[in-house]
Enzyme design. Sequence first.
Site, mmCIF file in Angstrom:
data_model
loop_
_atom_site.group_PDB
_atom_site.id
_atom_site.type_symbol
_atom_site.label_atom_id
_atom_site.label_comp_id
_atom_site.label_asym_id
_atom_site.label_seq_id
_atom_site.Cartn_x
_atom_site.Cartn_y
_atom_site.Cartn_z
ATOM 1 N N SER A 113 46.509 21.748 65.506
ATOM 2 C CA SER A 113 45.397 23.088 65.732
ATOM 3 C C SER A 113 43.885 22.462 64.427
ATOM 4 O O SER A 113 43.470 21.898 64.879
ATOM 5 C CB SER A 113 45.277 24.072 65.860
ATOM 6 O OG SER A 113 45.832 25.043 64.740
ATOM 7 N N ASN A 114 45.113 22.565 63.222
ATOM 8 C CA ASN A 114 43.646 22.294 61.771
ATOM 9 C C ASN A 114 44.011 20.806 62.096
ATOM 10 O O ASN A 114 42.403 20.538 61.192
ATOM 11 C CB ASN A 114 44.900 22.965 60.928
ATOM 12 C CG ASN A 114 44.072 24.588 60.807
ATOM 13 O OD1 ASN A 114 43.596 25.172 60.080
ATOM 14 N ND2 ASN A 114 45.611 25.284 60.957
ATOM 15 N N LEU A 185 55.944 20.571 56.858
ATOM 16 C CA LEU A 185 56.941 22.077 56.457
ATOM 17 C C LEU A 185 57.961 21.045 55.634
ATOM 18 O O LEU A 185 58.819 22.113 54.662
ATOM 19 C CB LEU A 185 57.887 21.939 57.913
ATOM 20 C CG LEU A 185 56.571 23.129 58.777
ATOM 21 C CD1 LEU A 185 57.906 23.362 59.887
ATOM 22 C CD2 LEU A 185 56.583 24.490 58.554
ATOM 23 N N ILE A 188 57.084 18.829 49.182
ATOM 24 C CA ILE A 188 56.232 17.091 48.486
ATOM 25 C C ILE A 188 56.960 16.892 47.569
ATOM 26 O O ILE A 188 57.434 17.674 46.718
ATOM 27 C CB ILE A 188 54.815 17.048 48.647
ATOM 28 C CG1 ILE A 188 54.042 17.993 49.802
ATOM 29 C CG2 ILE A 188 54.391 16.257 47.794
ATOM 30 C CD1 ILE A 188 54.060 17.307 50.616
ATOM 31 N N ASN A 202 47.473 22.700 49.888
ATOM 32 C CA ASN A 202 47.539 23.043 51.170
ATOM 33 C C ASN A 202 47.031 24.576 51.659
ATOM 34 O O ASN A 202 46.589 24.687 51.430
ATOM 35 C CB ASN A 202 49.453 23.456 50.785
ATOM 36 C CG ASN A 202 50.098 23.468 51.799
ATOM 37 O OD1 ASN A 202 50.057 23.453 53.382
ATOM 38 N ND2 ASN A 202 50.706 24.922 51.258
ATOM 39 N N HIS A 204 47.961 28.318 53.605
ATOM 40 C CA HIS A 204 48.626 29.246 54.054
ATOM 41 C C HIS A 204 48.600 30.251 54.527
ATOM 42 O O HIS A 204 47.096 30.788 54.610
ATOM 43 C CB HIS A 204 49.922 29.537 52.408
ATOM 44 C CG HIS A 204 50.421 30.356 52.331
ATOM 45 N ND1 HIS A 204 51.872 29.566 53.577
ATOM 46 C CD2 HIS A 204 51.194 31.660 52.712
ATOM 47 C CE1 HIS A 204 53.270 31.070 53.147
ATOM 48 N NE2 HIS A 204 52.036 31.715 53.008
ATOM 49 N N ASP A 245 54.132 27.020 48.163
ATOM 50 C CA ASP A 245 53.360 27.935 47.575
ATOM 51 C C ASP A 245 52.938 28.263 46.385
ATOM 52 O O ASP A 245 51.995 29.624 45.880
ATOM 53 C CB ASP A 245 53.094 28.918 48.757
ATOM 54 C CG ASP A 245 53.574 28.638 50.214
ATOM 55 O OD1 ASP A 245 53.144 27.840 50.630
ATOM 56 O OD2 ASP A 245 54.314 29.028 50.376
ATOM 57 N N GLU A 274 41.709 29.939 59.185
ATOM 58 C CA GLU A 274 41.880 28.573 59.213
ATOM 59 C C GLU A 274 41.103 27.487 59.831
ATOM 60 O O GLU A 274 39.989 26.329 59.027
ATOM 61 C CB GLU A 274 43.651 27.867 59.454
ATOM 62 C CG GLU A 274 44.254 29.118 58.393
ATOM 63 C CD GLU A 274 45.669 28.438 59.230
ATOM 64 O OE1 GLU A 274 46.832 28.720 58.348
ATOM 65 O OE2 GLU A 274 45.868 27.984 60.431
HETATM 66 C C1 GRF Z 1 49.154 26.830 59.604
HETATM 67 O O1 GRF Z 1 49.179 28.505 60.225
HETATM 68 C C2 GRF Z 1 48.839 26.791 58.378
HETATM 69 O O2 GRF Z 1 48.649 28.292 57.712
HETATM 70 C C3 GRF Z 1 50.147 26.194 58.086
HETATM 71 O O3 GRF Z 1 51.083 25.572 59.458
HETATM 72 C C4 GRF Z 1 50.376 26.210 60.617
HETATM 73 C C5 GRF Z 1 49.405 25.316 60.733
HETATM 74 O O4 GRF Z 1 49.374 25.329 62.304
HETATM 75 N N1 GRF Z 1 50.591 25.693 57.420
HETATM 76 P P1 GRF Z 1 48.991 24.155 63.110
HETATM 77 O O5 GRF Z 1 49.789 23.111 63.883
HETATM 78 O O6 GRF Z 1 47.290 23.156 62.615
HETATM 79 O O7 GRF Z 1 48.288 25.216 64.155
#
Ligand code: GRF
Length: 295
Positions: A113-114, A185, A188, A202, A204, A245, A274
């Site tokens: 989604s991001n 996930l 790196i 990144n 978080h 992180d 986000e």
């Molecule tokens: C997000 O909550 C971000 O903070 C974390 O992974 C999640 C990814 O969500 N690093 P999406 O796949 O973008 O919905």
Amino acid sequence: MFTKLQDKWGLSSRTFWIVFIAFGLTGTTTAFLTRYVTLWLGMDANSEWYYRLGVRLFMLLFGYQVILLTYGFLLGQWAFFWKYELKLLRKLKILPPAALKTPIAIFASGAGSNALKIMQYFEQHPTISVDLLICNKPGAAVIHHAEKQGVPVLLIEKDRFFRGDAYIPVLQQHRISFIVLAGFLWKIPASLIAAYPNKMLNIHPALLPKFGGKGMYGENVHQAVLDSGEKESGISIHLVNEHFDEGKVIFQSSCPIEPNETPHSLAQKVHQLEHAHYPRVIETFVIENSQPATN
Ligand code: GRF
């Protein structure tokens, strides 16, 4: 041969075959229509050669492209074929060259989604473009988002990422200047961090330095925040270094935790933060850290 083409186009296997079929159907339809148009214009083998050639050229140069876009649209691949046509028109110098933008890559493994928000935000951006999506999970929803946005996808393998060249040559080939992680996930590798010093971000889903580190992802983070009785949570955007992180935090935004908050409801609030902030923070970061153009 097919794999090379698939990599060049940056498509998943399924989409690659759909695109391939669209090209095939376009070729056949153009040939069929050319014959039909020739007959309709009353031409036959006795007509002047230049008339026949003119019709063929017209169908090949113009008809073919329109039919290609039509099949692309019908098969759900409009973004790919539209970009393909724009490239062709630029090559033929019918359109001016694309403005030079700073190319960034998104690394994502999940729902994306991001990643989608970032791709949409930079779609018409004057100075930044998302030129590559890197994913380690075949079939992840983020691949679908990228293909819909016409962003090339590269599916990566563990061995090459951790024990090989970490795909640095591919990133260089795409002239990638910045990397943004959005739900990626895998850790790196040091070689990749060294290739992009202070050029990798990144996000978080909590307020670092608390609730970060290995295993702190997805609902685990929100559960940990709730278990610890915090009154607020939020997001942290940080530089990436070799520890999960722990890179320098460049932006944070928080949200309150209500009395009957669940990991799920908290995740939704955090996601909203986000989506609202990550694209803009990336934009500012890239602009502030891009090399000034040299003459
Ligand atoms: C997000 O909550 C971000 O903070 C974390 O992974 C999640 C990814 O969500 N690093 P999406 O796949 O973008 O919905």
